[in-house]
Write an enzyme that holds these catalytic residues in place. Sequence first.
Site, PDB file in Angstrom:
ATOM      1  N   VAL A 114      20.098  17.895  67.570  1.00 27.10           N
ATOM      2  CA  VAL A 114      18.668  17.832  67.277  1.00 27.10           C
ATOM      3  C   VAL A 114      18.186  16.377  67.297  1.00 27.10           C
ATOM      4  CG1 VAL A 114      16.870  18.329  65.552  1.00 27.10           C
ATOM      5  CG2 VAL A 114      18.731  19.963  65.929  1.00 27.10           C
ATOM      6  N   CYS A 115      19.037  15.464  66.840  1.00 28.03           N
ATOM      7  CA  CYS A 115      18.651  14.053  66.703  1.00 28.03           C
ATOM      8  C   CYS A 115      18.093  13.447  67.993  1.00 28.03           C
ATOM      9  CB  CYS A 115      19.810  13.223  66.175  1.00 28.03           C
ATOM     10  SG  CYS A 115      20.413  13.779  64.557  1.00 28.03           S
ATOM     11  N   PRO A 116      18.757  13.606  69.136  1.00 32.30           N
ATOM     12  CA  PRO A 116      18.178  12.983  70.336  1.00 32.30           C
ATOM     13  C   PRO A 116      16.835  13.583  70.733  1.00 32.30           C
ATOM     14  CG  PRO A 116      20.140  14.253  70.909  1.00 32.30           C
ATOM     15  CD  PRO A 116      20.060  14.209  69.411  1.00 32.30           C
ATOM     16  N   LEU A 176      14.320  11.769  68.464  1.00 33.53           N
ATOM     17  CA  LEU A 176      14.141  10.365  68.829  1.00 33.53           C
ATOM     18  C   LEU A 176      13.391  10.231  70.150  1.00 33.53           C
ATOM     19  CD1 LEU A 176      17.557   8.879  67.671  1.00 33.53           C
ATOM     20  CD2 LEU A 176      15.364   8.879  66.457  1.00 33.53           C
TER      21      LEU A 176
END
EC number: 1.11.1.26
Length: 187
Positions: A46-48, A51
């Site tokens: 999920v993080c990328p 970002l």
Amino acid sequence: MSLVGKKVMPFKANAYQNGEFLEVTEEDFEGQWSVVVFYPADFTFVCPTELEDLQNEYDALKEMGVEVYSVSTDTHFTHKAWHDNSDTIGKIEFVMVGDPSHTLCENFDVLIEEDGLADRGTFIIDPDGVVQGVEINAGNLGRDSSALVRKIKAAQYVRNNPDEVCPAKWEEGSKTLKPGLDLVGKI
């Protein structure tokens, strides 16, 4: 305990931005609007996506006088490696702060102690270094940067117009409210 209305606590951390290593402290938040976005870890799922979404709004945020600081418990070296090896993260222009000591995560109360990772926390900080907005999501819930842009516009508006407040779903240029006895029970 809420951090809204509180000054950012002192810290010093190493970061990566645009091919350079740099040091970041709470003093970097003063004199400008800042957004601090915590995420669990580099090289995840999920993080990328979050970002990248934040990078897509970065030019608009810069035009609003806002600097973005993303933070995870990884090191600044790991941020560089991720930046160099991911097409998505390779687009990132904002500061990527490493917090392996967990100082920032503890200061902002987003540390998941048993995992040594950060919750998905977003903090809007005014030019005085005071927290004006907080959003914390579970690890499996991604954020929407367009909602963040709207909130920052509202925070900037009320800072410049302290006798007004922004109602729900307020958009730049729309009607605000002036709190007073005449509004009680009429909204």
